[in-house]
Scaffold this active site. Structure first.
Site, PDB file in Angstrom:
ATOM      1  N   ALA A  99      -0.842   6.268   0.183  1.00  0.00           N
ATOM      2  CA  ALA A  99      -1.600   5.250  -0.544  1.00  0.00           C
ATOM      3  C   ALA A  99      -2.981   5.828  -0.820  1.00  0.00           C
ATOM      4  O   ALA A  99      -3.442   6.735  -0.121  1.00  0.00           O
ATOM      5  CB  ALA A  99      -1.694   3.987   0.300  1.00  0.00           C
ATOM      6  N   GLY A 138       2.344   6.410   2.388  1.00  0.00           N
ATOM      7  CA  GLY A 138       3.036   5.631   1.355  1.00  0.00           C
ATOM      8  C   GLY A 138       4.009   6.469   0.545  1.00  0.00           C
ATOM      9  O   GLY A 138       4.991   5.934   0.006  1.00  0.00           O
ATOM     10  N   GLU A 173       7.045   6.607   2.586  1.00  0.00           N
ATOM     11  CA  GLU A 173       7.633   5.257   2.539  1.00  0.00           C
ATOM     12  C   GLU A 173       8.326   4.998   1.195  1.00  0.00           C
ATOM     13  O   GLU A 173       9.385   4.378   1.143  1.00  0.00           O
ATOM     14  CB  GLU A 173       6.537   4.209   2.797  1.00  0.00           C
ATOM     15  CG  GLU A 173       6.049   4.261   4.248  1.00  0.00           C
ATOM     16  CD  GLU A 173       4.780   3.456   4.457  1.00  0.00           C
ATOM     17  OE1 GLU A 173       3.745   3.812   3.843  1.00  0.00           O
ATOM     18  OE2 GLU A 173       4.811   2.483   5.220  1.00  0.00           O
ATOM     19  N   GLU A 219      -0.789   7.816   9.173  1.00  0.00           N
ATOM     20  CA  GLU A 219      -1.734   6.692   9.119  1.00  0.00           C
ATOM     21  C   GLU A 219      -2.576   6.545  10.382  1.00  0.00           C
ATOM     22  O   GLU A 219      -3.702   6.054  10.313  1.00  0.00           O
ATOM     23  CB  GLU A 219      -0.979   5.379   8.868  1.00  0.00           C
ATOM     24  CG  GLU A 219      -0.506   5.189   7.431  1.00  0.00           C
ATOM     25  CD  GLU A 219       0.865   5.786   7.155  1.00  0.00           C
ATOM     26  OE1 GLU A 219       1.355   6.586   7.979  1.00  0.00           O
ATOM     27  OE2 GLU A 219       1.439   5.434   6.122  1.00  0.00           O
TER      28      GLU A 219
HETATM   29  N1  COA Z   1      -5.672   9.073  -1.106  1.00  0.00           N
HETATM   30  C1  COA Z   1      -6.674   9.395  -1.923  1.00  0.00           C
HETATM   31  N2  COA Z   1      -6.955  10.654  -2.303  1.00  0.00           N
HETATM   32  C2  COA Z   1      -6.154  11.619  -1.823  1.00  0.00           C
HETATM   33  C3  COA Z   1      -5.077  11.353  -0.960  1.00  0.00           C
HETATM   34  C4  COA Z   1      -4.854  10.008  -0.605  1.00  0.00           C
HETATM   35  N3  COA Z   1      -3.847   9.642   0.188  1.00  0.00           N
HETATM   36  N4  COA Z   1      -4.480  12.531  -0.636  1.00  0.00           N
HETATM   37  C5  COA Z   1      -5.148  13.483  -1.294  1.00  0.00           C
HETATM   38  N5  COA Z   1      -6.156  12.943  -2.011  1.00  0.00           N
HETATM   39  C6  COA Z   1      -7.132  13.629  -2.866  1.00  0.00           C
HETATM   40  C7  COA Z   1      -8.180  14.341  -2.046  1.00  0.00           C
HETATM   41  O1  COA Z   1      -9.211  13.446  -1.647  1.00  0.00           O
HETATM   42  C8  COA Z   1      -8.646  15.391  -3.021  1.00  0.00           C
HETATM   43  O2  COA Z   1      -9.514  14.767  -3.944  1.00  0.00           O
HETATM   44  P1  COA Z   1     -10.871  15.519  -4.401  1.00  0.00           P
HETATM   45  O3  COA Z   1     -10.384  16.801  -5.052  1.00  0.00           O
HETATM   46  O4  COA Z   1     -11.504  14.563  -5.358  1.00  0.00           O
HETATM   47  O5  COA Z   1     -11.648  15.778  -3.141  1.00  0.00           O
HETATM   48  C9  COA Z   1      -7.362  15.750  -3.778  1.00  0.00           C
HETATM   49  O6  COA Z   1      -6.480  14.657  -3.603  1.00  0.00           O
HETATM   50  C10 COA Z   1      -6.684  16.999  -3.249  1.00  0.00           C
HETATM   51  O7  COA Z   1      -6.480  16.828  -1.851  1.00  0.00           O
HETATM   52  P2  COA Z   1      -7.026  17.850  -0.731  1.00  0.00           P
HETATM   53  O8  COA Z   1      -7.132  17.078   0.548  1.00  0.00           O
HETATM   54  O9  COA Z   1      -8.226  18.537  -1.219  1.00  0.00           O
HETATM   55  O10 COA Z   1      -5.788  18.871  -0.672  1.00  0.00           O
HETATM   56  P3  COA Z   1      -5.373  19.780   0.568  1.00  0.00           P
HETATM   57  O11 COA Z   1      -4.342  20.702   0.052  1.00  0.00           O
HETATM   58  O12 COA Z   1      -6.579  20.339   1.240  1.00  0.00           O
HETATM   59  O13 COA Z   1      -4.696  18.767   1.623  1.00  0.00           O
HETATM   60  C11 COA Z   1      -3.240  16.952   2.289  1.00  0.00           C
HETATM   61  C12 COA Z   1      -3.481  18.114   1.297  1.00  0.00           C
HETATM   62  C13 COA Z   1      -2.006  16.186   1.797  1.00  0.00           C
HETATM   63  C14 COA Z   1      -2.970  17.505   3.683  1.00  0.00           C
HETATM   64  C15 COA Z   1      -4.473  16.037   2.327  1.00  0.00           C
HETATM   65  O14 COA Z   1      -4.818  15.706   0.994  1.00  0.00           O
HETATM   66  C16 COA Z   1      -4.270  14.760   3.076  1.00  0.00           C
HETATM   67  O15 COA Z   1      -4.274  14.759   4.298  1.00  0.00           O
HETATM   68  N6  COA Z   1      -4.113  13.620   2.367  1.00  0.00           N
HETATM   69  C17 COA Z   1      -4.038  12.325   2.954  1.00  0.00           C
HETATM   70  C18 COA Z   1      -2.712  12.101   3.617  1.00  0.00           C
HETATM   71  C19 COA Z   1      -2.667  10.737   4.244  1.00  0.00           C
HETATM   72  O16 COA Z   1      -3.350  10.433   5.202  1.00  0.00           O
HETATM   73  N7  COA Z   1      -1.824   9.864   3.684  1.00  0.00           N
HETATM   74  C20 COA Z   1      -1.643   8.552   4.170  1.00  0.00           C
HETATM   75  C21 COA Z   1      -2.493   7.621   3.431  1.00  0.00           C
HETATM   76  S1  COA Z   1      -2.146   5.946   3.921  1.00  0.00           S
END
Ligand code: COA
Length: 254
Positions: free
Chosen positions: A65, A110, A113, A133
């Site tokens: 999400a 999400g 999910e 989460e």
């Molecule tokens: N919500 C909002 N933005 C998100 C996102 C999310 N769930 N997942 C990734 N993004 C955004 C990042 O903020 C980043 O934006 P920016 O370039 O404006 O800073 C962009 O997508 C790229 O992500 P980034 O984190 O830089 O890539 P990465 O390769 O370093 O890491 C992940 C990849 C998937 C490990 C990391 O993005 C992450 O942990 N995401 C969240 C996962 C999460 O907690 N999901 C559950 C949400 S309820």
């Protein structure tokens, strides 16, 4: 017609692509509603034999999400988000047309999910599944605690939900979370072929199968309980710290 998804009909296949590659296809509220509208439309028209959902690009199916969107939500808003999202995920699960998740990278929170609401999951070799989460001070809010336990069993589900660790495609295959793992450049064709094979199967019988299997889980109140637990966490300090830490690109301090 839609702002965050692309939906294309290719013969008997409908391909829905989540179109937020710059945010790793994070699912904002409007996007989820768009998927719901499209599932409704396709179920009403009944012109295709299978629906494929995938993410744009080669890195993510959906990385969860949209954290930036819900970071400022209070408990009421969290409850609304979870309830309305849950309605859409149920529509997918109850679709009379089979829905296949073509998982082409991160399927987190999400995103995981969403894939679990689909009837079939086929993954690329670089796919990663997880429910992270608890890093954000939340439990999953789109049915993850329930569907993950249903699909891979309580022990494995609790391990993934508590540790927030992601699993790769091979482990997902071992767990039964996906039915097939293929190289990324073969993923879409594999899913399309899956649907092509359904051309010779009775849609009426497939609809009956989906209804019968779903009925096995119909009395489950865990989904509503999850919504309550999810929304209550929005008032807690851990949620503020967790979401803030994500946006500041640091580890949370609990
Ligand atoms: N919500 C909002 N933005 C998100 C996102 C999310 N769930 N997942 C990734 N993004 C955004 C990042 O903020 C980043 O934006 P920016 O370039 O404006 O800073 C962009 O997508 C790229 O992500 P980034 O984190 O830089 O890539 P990465 O390769 O370093 O890491 C992940 C990849 C998937 C490990 C990391 O993005 C992450 O942990 N995401 C969240 C996962 C999460 O907690 N999901 C559950 C949400 S309820």
């Amino acid at each position: 017609m839609y702002s965050h998804i692309i939906s294309e009909k290719q013969g008997i296949v409908q391909l829905i692509t989540i179109d937020r590659e710059h945010k790793l296809n994070a699912l904002n509220i409007e996007l989820i509603q768009e998927i719901g509208l499209e599932i409704d439309r396709l179920n009403k028209e009944k012109l295709v034999r299978g629906i494929i959902i995938t993410g744009k690009g080669n890195k993510a199916f959906a990385a969860g999400a949209d954290i930036a969107e819900f970071a400022k939500f209070n408990s009421k808003e969290g409850e609304k988000m979870s309830t309305n999202g849950g309605i859409v995920f149920n529509k997918i699960e109850q679709s009379c047309i089979p829905v296949i998740a073509a998982v082409n990278g991160f399927a987190l929170g999400g995103g995981c999910e969403l894939s679990m609401a689909c009837h079939i999951r086929i993954a690329s070799e670089n796919a990663k599944f997880g429910q992270p989460e608890v890093n954000l001070g939340l439990p999953p809010g789109y049915g993850g605690t329930q569907r993950l336990s249903q699909i891979i069993g309580k022990g494995r589900a609790l391990n993934m939900l508590i540790s927030a660790k992601t699993i790769g495609a091979t482990t997902a295959l071992n767990y039964g979370l996906v039915t097939q793992v293929v190289p990324i450049d073969e993923l879409l064709n594999t899913c399309i072929q899956y649907v092509q094979n359904l051309a010779h199967k009775s849609p009426i019988a497939i609809d009956a199968v989906i209804k019968c299997v779903n009925t096995m889980y119909a009395e489950n109140n865990g989904f509503n309980f999850e919504i309550n637990q999810f929304s209550e966490c929005f008032e807690r300090d851990d949620f503020k710290e967790g979401t803030q830490a994500f946006m500041e690109k640091r580890k949370p301090n609990y």
